[in-house]
Design an enzyme around this catalytic site. Sequence first.
Site, PDB file in Angstrom:
ATOM      1  N   GLU A 290       1.311   6.409  -6.985  1.00 18.60           N
ATOM      2  CA  GLU A 290       0.119   7.211  -7.285  1.00 18.60           C
ATOM      3  C   GLU A 290       0.403   8.709  -7.113  1.00 18.60           C
ATOM      4  O   GLU A 290       0.035   9.523  -7.959  1.00 18.60           O
ATOM      5  CB  GLU A 290      -1.022   6.784  -6.371  1.00 18.60           C
ATOM      6  CG  GLU A 290      -2.322   7.514  -6.624  1.00 18.60           C
ATOM      7  CD  GLU A 290      -3.421   7.009  -5.712  1.00 18.60           C
ATOM      8  OE1 GLU A 290      -4.526   6.795  -6.221  1.00 18.60           O
ATOM      9  OE2 GLU A 290      -3.171   6.816  -4.497  1.00 18.60           O
TER      10      GLU A 290
ATOM     11  N   ASN B  16       0.910   4.077  -2.879  1.00 19.28           N
ATOM     12  CA  ASN B  16       0.720   5.512  -2.643  1.00 19.28           C
ATOM     13  C   ASN B  16       1.852   6.322  -3.263  1.00 19.28           C
ATOM     14  O   ASN B  16       1.607   7.370  -3.865  1.00 19.28           O
ATOM     15  CB  ASN B  16       0.628   5.817  -1.148  1.00 19.28           C
ATOM     16  CG  ASN B  16      -0.715   5.460  -0.569  1.00 19.28           C
ATOM     17  OD1 ASN B  16      -1.657   5.148  -1.280  1.00 19.28           O
ATOM     18  ND2 ASN B  16      -0.803   5.487   0.747  1.00 19.28           N
TER      19      ASN B  16
ATOM     20  N   LYS C 109       0.835  -1.206   0.000  1.00 16.71           N
ATOM     21  CA  LYS C 109       0.000   0.000   0.000  1.00 16.71           C
ATOM     22  C   LYS C 109       0.871   1.256   0.000  1.00 16.71           C
ATOM     23  O   LYS C 109       0.576   2.227  -0.697  1.00 16.71           O
ATOM     24  CB  LYS C 109      -0.934  -0.027   1.220  1.00 16.71           C
ATOM     25  CG  LYS C 109      -1.666   1.263   1.499  1.00 16.71           C
ATOM     26  CD  LYS C 109      -2.659   1.636   0.422  1.00 16.71           C
ATOM     27  CE  LYS C 109      -3.415   2.864   0.899  1.00 16.71           C
ATOM     28  NZ  LYS C 109      -4.141   3.550  -0.080  1.00 16.71           N
TER      29      LYS C 109
END
Length: 127
Positions: free
Chosen positions: A117, A114, A110
């Site tokens: 992203e 992030n 995750k």
Amino acid sequence: MVPAGPVVDQQREALRGLLEPRDLIVDAGNANCADTNPRAEEAATAPHDFIGIGVSGGEQGARHGPSIMVGGDRGGWLRLAPLLQAIAAKHKGTPCAASTGPAGAGHFVKMVHNGVEYADMQMIAET
């Protein structure tokens, strides 16, 4: 789900006297993967189990299903997989939920997600 950080440990402590053997604590917050590993190590000697899950999707994930990145022992994944795959986003019918490795791996994936992203959003903004 509670905020990441010390609150997770406070909640785990509050639950300790209520848990029965094989109960499963799921940390699906934005935890630091370095915090997830010692929590899983502690749970390995406790009667209850612990698993860390990275969840991504924001508002659209809340409405249509999130991407779910599980880190922890295989038994925890197998216990949760039917539920997580049912609520996860789907891509061409395949649930966006997977076991990503040992404790901390879900929160690590995750974190990397992030980073990619946010870099992508920055590139779009600068373009």
